[in-house]
Motif scaffolding. Sequence first.
Motif, PDB file in Angstrom:
ATOM      1  N   LEU A  41       0.826  -1.208   0.000  1.00  0.00           N
ATOM      2  CA  LEU A  41       0.000   0.000   0.000  1.00  0.00           C
ATOM      3  C   LEU A  41       0.862   1.261   0.000  1.00  0.00           C
ATOM      4  O   LEU A  41       0.646   2.181  -0.798  1.00  0.00           O
ATOM      5  CB  LEU A  41      -0.924   0.003   1.221  1.00  0.00           C
ATOM      6  CG  LEU A  41      -2.255  -0.728   1.109  1.00  0.00           C
ATOM      7  CD1 LEU A  41      -2.917  -0.850   2.475  1.00  0.00           C
ATOM      8  CD2 LEU A  41      -3.180  -0.004   0.138  1.00  0.00           C
ATOM      9  N   ASN A  45       1.830   3.969  -3.300  1.00  0.00           N
ATOM     10  CA  ASN A  45       1.450   5.380  -3.217  1.00  0.00           C
ATOM     11  C   ASN A  45       2.641   6.320  -3.135  1.00  0.00           C
ATOM     12  O   ASN A  45       2.454   7.536  -3.027  1.00  0.00           O
ATOM     13  CB  ASN A  45       0.528   5.594  -2.009  1.00  0.00           C
ATOM     14  CG  ASN A  45      -0.891   5.131  -2.286  1.00  0.00           C
ATOM     15  OD1 ASN A  45      -1.655   5.794  -2.973  1.00  0.00           O
ATOM     16  ND2 ASN A  45      -1.242   3.960  -1.756  1.00  0.00           N
ATOM     17  N   ASN A  54       5.738  -2.028  -6.638  1.00  0.00           N
ATOM     18  CA  ASN A  54       4.680  -3.021  -6.475  1.00  0.00           C
ATOM     19  C   ASN A  54       5.086  -4.364  -7.056  1.00  0.00           C
ATOM     20  O   ASN A  54       4.893  -5.422  -6.450  1.00  0.00           O
ATOM     21  CB  ASN A  54       3.409  -2.545  -7.179  1.00  0.00           C
ATOM     22  CG  ASN A  54       2.373  -2.034  -6.194  1.00  0.00           C
ATOM     23  OD1 ASN A  54       2.416  -2.357  -5.026  1.00  0.00           O
ATOM     24  ND2 ASN A  54       1.448  -1.225  -6.673  1.00  0.00           N
ATOM     25  N   ILE A 293      -1.378  -7.286  -6.421  1.00  0.00           N
ATOM     26  CA  ILE A 293      -2.407  -6.589  -5.647  1.00  0.00           C
ATOM     27  C   ILE A 293      -3.670  -7.437  -5.530  1.00  0.00           C
ATOM     28  O   ILE A 293      -4.279  -7.539  -4.454  1.00  0.00           O
ATOM     29  CB  ILE A 293      -2.736  -5.231  -6.305  1.00  0.00           C
ATOM     30  CG1 ILE A 293      -1.532  -4.284  -6.187  1.00  0.00           C
ATOM     31  CG2 ILE A 293      -3.969  -4.598  -5.661  1.00  0.00           C
ATOM     32  CD1 ILE A 293      -1.646  -3.055  -7.047  1.00  0.00           C
ATOM     33  N   LEU A 360      -6.557   2.446  -4.047  1.00  0.00           N
ATOM     34  CA  LEU A 360      -5.806   2.373  -2.786  1.00  0.00           C
ATOM     35  C   LEU A 360      -4.334   2.085  -3.028  1.00  0.00           C
ATOM     36  O   LEU A 360      -3.475   2.435  -2.216  1.00  0.00           O
ATOM     37  CB  LEU A 360      -6.394   1.290  -1.879  1.00  0.00           C
ATOM     38  CG  LEU A 360      -7.828   1.495  -1.381  1.00  0.00           C
ATOM     39  CD1 LEU A 360      -8.285   0.251  -0.628  1.00  0.00           C
ATOM     40  CD2 LEU A 360      -7.905   2.730  -0.482  1.00  0.00           C
ATOM     41  N   PHE A 361      -4.042   1.444  -4.157  1.00  0.00           N
ATOM     42  CA  PHE A 361      -2.672   1.045  -4.466  1.00  0.00           C
ATOM     43  C   PHE A 361      -2.043   1.951  -5.532  1.00  0.00           C
ATOM     44  O   PHE A 361      -1.312   1.491  -6.410  1.00  0.00           O
ATOM     45  CB  PHE A 361      -2.647  -0.414  -4.933  1.00  0.00           C
ATOM     46  CG  PHE A 361      -2.963  -1.394  -3.840  1.00  0.00           C
ATOM     47  CD1 PHE A 361      -1.952  -1.936  -3.064  1.00  0.00           C
ATOM     48  CD2 PHE A 361      -4.267  -1.774  -3.578  1.00  0.00           C
ATOM     49  CE1 PHE A 361      -2.238  -2.848  -2.052  1.00  0.00           C
ATOM     50  CE2 PHE A 361      -4.564  -2.672  -2.568  1.00  0.00           C
ATOM     51  CZ  PHE A 361      -3.544  -3.208  -1.803  1.00  0.00           C
TER      52      PHE A 361
END
Length: 479
Positions: A41, A45, A54, A293, A360-361
């Motif tokens: 997370l 961001n 990621n 994710i 959110l990711f």
Amino acid sequence: MEKSDNSFLKTADLNSLIRRYSLPCIISLIVAALYNIVDQLFISNASYLGSYGNAANTVVYPMTVVALAFAVMVGDGACSYVSLCLGSGRTKDAKRTVGNAIVLCIAIGIAITVVYLLLEDVLLSLFGGRVNAQTFAYSREYFFWITVGIPFYVFGQGMNAIIRSDGNPRFAMVATTLGAVVNVIFDPIFIFGLHWGMMGAAVATVMGQVLTAILSIWYMCHMKLIKLDRDSFRLDGRVIKKFIPLGMTSLLTQISLVAAMAAINNMIRIYGAKDAIFGQEQYAQIPMAVVGIVMKFFQIVISIVVGMAAGIIPVAGYNMGAQEYNRTRKLYQLILIYEAMVGAVALVIVEAFPRQIIDLFGAANESSYYTSFAVKAFRVYLCMIVFACVNKANFIYMQAIGKAFMSSLLSLLREVIFGVGFALLLPLFFGLDGVLYSMPVSDLLTFVISAVVIRKTFQELSELAAKFGPVKAGNTSVD
């Protein structure tokens, strides 16, 4: 209110028992899952890490699962054997089991760290790290610091099960939770405040693991049922041979997941390179980042499913052993219904709100290709999540009522034969989309087989109930 002989397990309301036994297990599993999810997370961001970070997180994650596999092999095996020893009055063997488990967890954690450091590039390549140069560089950075923390991680996870066997699931839950809280606090400080990047995410994780390990050490010195002494830590081959096999199912379950993840990551790398969009260098990391994710969301759902089913193992086993077959069948029915409900809620979320999840990711920092592929991945990859939840619950319940072989067979069929097989096969016909199809196809086919097993098990329990008489009057409160 509880009876010391646990006879309340065959008279108390089943729904109350499910809540009481499953909730701590669910919380512990969700908290354990949050370590990697929280890292992802914050990484996603951070504009200077984004989808490259990621993807790197996705590459490294299977190696942490390998460490977890050996931790639960020792911890779950020791937990089972300690319970058997205490029940039969063999306190010395119980003490020796805990002491040997501590030594083994320390030795295994150090050994894994050494192997990982020596084979760093090989392992990262095996799990798809060479999708592009930036992802590989971030993978190496994250992997090194995560590897440094492996001994603490293995020890903390291994001791968690032993603490539960000492009759203190609440402390086990708190030790894990406090570690995760530390990770949540320091992730943004290290990533956004100090700009430590992937190193910052990993160091925050390791700090949490160190705290859990320290709390576990404290508990080992203050156990309620077992008092360790110097002789407890002397390795005893006889005892080790007793408890390690009891943890082999836990090891195989985790290792089979790693095999599936290795296949999926490599198919993403190979067929992503052949895609018109993701074959371009600047977009090559997107499919791996997105699937990572999706798997993190799935991991939270499965943590609830596994926690609910694993939590009631003592209830199911006790009633089966007490020949309360109607009650055992009723509990089986309740668990399957509740797990299906969890899957149904998750299905609504992934089909109706995939864009909100991906936001959110860090989707705002990425290209439109990232968002469109993520939406498709959520809706396709998890479209059979209801069946996935029922399958997992069935595997665990089979083990709880003494059908360990059937449980292991179904689990290996899903994770290895179907999970790995379809991940390798379907991309040959459907390209990158074939990777997404592999999960629902595997879950659907497994459910077809599980449905046969479920029906047969219900019939067996009904026949046993008829043979050994109706459920006692005190048990009718659950119907």
